[in-house]
Design a protein around this motif. Structure first.
Motif, mmCIF file in Angstrom:
data_model
loop_
_atom_site.group_PDB
_atom_site.id
_atom_site.type_symbol
_atom_site.label_atom_id
_atom_site.label_comp_id
_atom_site.label_asym_id
_atom_site.label_seq_id
_atom_site.Cartn_x
_atom_site.Cartn_y
_atom_site.Cartn_z
ATOM 1 N N TRP A 16 -10.101 25.633 18.198
ATOM 2 C CA TRP A 16 -10.493 26.264 16.933
ATOM 3 C C TRP A 16 -9.583 27.446 16.627
ATOM 4 C CZ3 TRP A 16 -15.112 26.394 20.380
ATOM 5 C CH2 TRP A 16 -15.109 27.507 21.233
ATOM 6 N N THR A 21 -9.357 28.586 9.717
ATOM 7 C CA THR A 21 -10.176 27.400 9.458
ATOM 8 C C THR A 21 -11.632 27.809 9.228
ATOM 9 O OG1 THR A 21 -10.792 27.019 11.779
ATOM 10 C CG2 THR A 21 -8.707 26.052 11.006
ATOM 11 N N HIS A 23 -15.062 28.511 10.191
ATOM 12 C CA HIS A 23 -15.585 28.849 11.511
ATOM 13 C C HIS A 23 -16.726 29.836 11.305
ATOM 14 C CE1 HIS A 23 -15.692 30.855 15.482
ATOM 15 N NE2 HIS A 23 -15.114 29.769 15.963
ATOM 16 N N GLU A 86 -15.760 17.740 18.745
ATOM 17 C CA GLU A 86 -16.111 18.595 17.608
ATOM 18 C C GLU A 86 -16.681 19.928 18.057
ATOM 19 O OE1 GLU A 86 -19.237 19.508 16.247
ATOM 20 O OE2 GLU A 86 -20.503 18.618 17.803
ATOM 21 N N TRP A 89 -17.574 22.778 13.306
ATOM 22 C CA TRP A 89 -16.789 23.047 12.089
ATOM 23 C C TRP A 89 -17.738 23.544 11.008
ATOM 24 C CZ3 TRP A 89 -11.660 23.163 11.403
ATOM 25 C CH2 TRP A 89 -11.118 23.009 10.128
ATOM 26 N N ASN A 92 -19.735 21.644 7.425
ATOM 27 C CA ASN A 92 -20.303 20.511 8.147
ATOM 28 C C ASN A 92 -21.185 19.614 7.291
ATOM 29 O OD1 ASN A 92 -22.456 22.204 7.775
ATOM 30 N ND2 ASN A 92 -22.910 22.504 9.949
ATOM 31 N N GLU A 100 -11.955 19.054 10.069
ATOM 32 C CA GLU A 100 -11.694 19.350 11.473
ATOM 33 C C GLU A 100 -10.729 18.332 12.071
ATOM 34 O OE1 GLU A 100 -13.998 20.571 15.590
ATOM 35 O OE2 GLU A 100 -15.055 19.315 14.148
#
Length: 354
Positions: A16, A21, A23, A86, A89, A92, A100
């Motif tokens: 990650w 991104t 998060h 995963e 993410w 979602n 992701e």
């Protein structure tokens, strides 16, 4: 300590980057990332106590964890390839989870870092567009092998719930959507607490042709010390957690399509206190705590259905990856001297068709 004369497959890592991104900690990181002490305070203020207890510390989730970070953690060990699983993410809902898979494909997995063998993405089988989402994952990466949809919810409400209902794998809408996964010949990573292992059995029974792998040996919360408000408060209670886990794992192993990952055994939710002591567990401590669980899983599933997986960086809070591999390999050899390469390489290669 074993000397591994082969390159391992790590069947469960997370990657990650909260700076770039979606998060859960992205906003806090961008605002306070240059001030670690303040960032920790903000995350602890914003996030629930049950989540903080599960992760132990905040530093290893608020910092990026990318191929070069994993390469540092693996130390002297050779890794043939890794499986990204995963990692919550933040976008979602619906097709947002495709981001992701695209992100993981963009990372520098190469000969100077480590090879990416597979991606286990996420999607919710209850989603009306679930079949289309699976197709989009496949289009985003040729390494897409299956999904994980976490279902870990504990009776103790002070232990963090990772989904919105306690028996997700029995939900009729979930099961109807799951048919698309089965028809696509994809695999499924299941994660539950040990009190929910019957739900994994029910899923395996309904979809006997679908490969299912139980993450983290089913996470017996409170096994080593009290967690939440009601779990593992006494030695008798902890003995009962172990006994029930042993019985349910033995029953789960009767389903031939179910495998399990030797992973996640040093998450704080099991009751580990190393992060509170400001230290990492030694190789011997890792061995002493984990070897009874590893031995039981190998007795039940056999080496052909047990695979090594680090769960890094989540277990980084309690020990180093080198210590974990050292101790886990010792435990496997103590069970069966001939099982080492099977557990640390062959099982994952076969399950994920790497």
């Amino acid at each position: 300590m074993q000397s591994l004369d082969f390159a391992i497959i790590d069947a469960h890592i997370h990657q990650w980057d909260p700076y770039h991104t979606p998060h859960a900690a992205a906003l806090a990181v961008k605002l306070f990332g240059k001030h670690p002490y303040l960032l920790d305070k903000i995350i602890r203020w914003v996030k629930s106590d049950d989540l903080i207890e599960t992760i132990g510390l905040t530093q290893h989730i608020s910092a990026p964890y990318l191929p070069e970070n994993y390469l540092h953690d693996i130390g002297h060990y050779a890794v043939e390839q890794v499986v990204h699983v995963e990692a919550s993410w933040h976008k979602n809902k619906g097709k947002g989870v495709i981001g992701e898979t695209t992100f993981i494909e963009s990372l520098p997995f190469n000969s100077t870092t480590v090879k990416l063998g597979a991606i286990v993405a996420t999607a919710d089988p209850r989603d009306k567009n679930f079949k289309k989402i699976l197709q989009l994952h496949q289009q985003a990466s040729a390494r897409f092998k299956g999904i994980r949809k976490m279902a870990a919810v504990h009776d103790d409400k002070a232990i963090h719930a990772w989904t919105d209902e306690p028996h997700l794998y029995r939900n009729k809408q979930f099961l109807k959507g799951f048919e698309a996964l089965a028809q696509s010949k994809l695999s499924f990573d299941a994660w539950v607490y040990s009190t929910q292992l019957n739900d994994v059995m029910a899923l395996a029974r309904q979809f006997p042709e679908t490969p299912i792998v139980l993450d983290h040996f089913g996470t017996p919360a409170g096994l080593f010390a009290p967690v939440g408000k009601l779990t593992g408060l006494t030695q008798i209670a902890r003995d009962n957690i172990l006994m029930r886990w042993q019985e349910d794992m033995a029953e789960l192993a009767l389903y031939p399509n179910v495998y399990t990952k030797m992973s996640g055994l040093f998450m704080p939710v099991l009751g580990h206190q190393f992060h509170k002591q400001g230290r990492l567990a030694s190789r011997q401590e890792v061995y002493d705590l984990a070897s009874p669980l590893i031995n039981h899983a190998l007795n039940c599933f056999g080496a052909q259905r047990v695979m090594f997986a680090s769960n890094f960086p989540m277990d980084r809070v309690s020990s180093s990856l080198v210590n974990i591999i050292d101790a886990f390999s010792d435990a496997v050899v103590a069970h069966d001297p001939n099982a080492l390469e099977q557990v640390f390489h062959h099982t994952a290669k076969q399950f994920y068709a790497l």
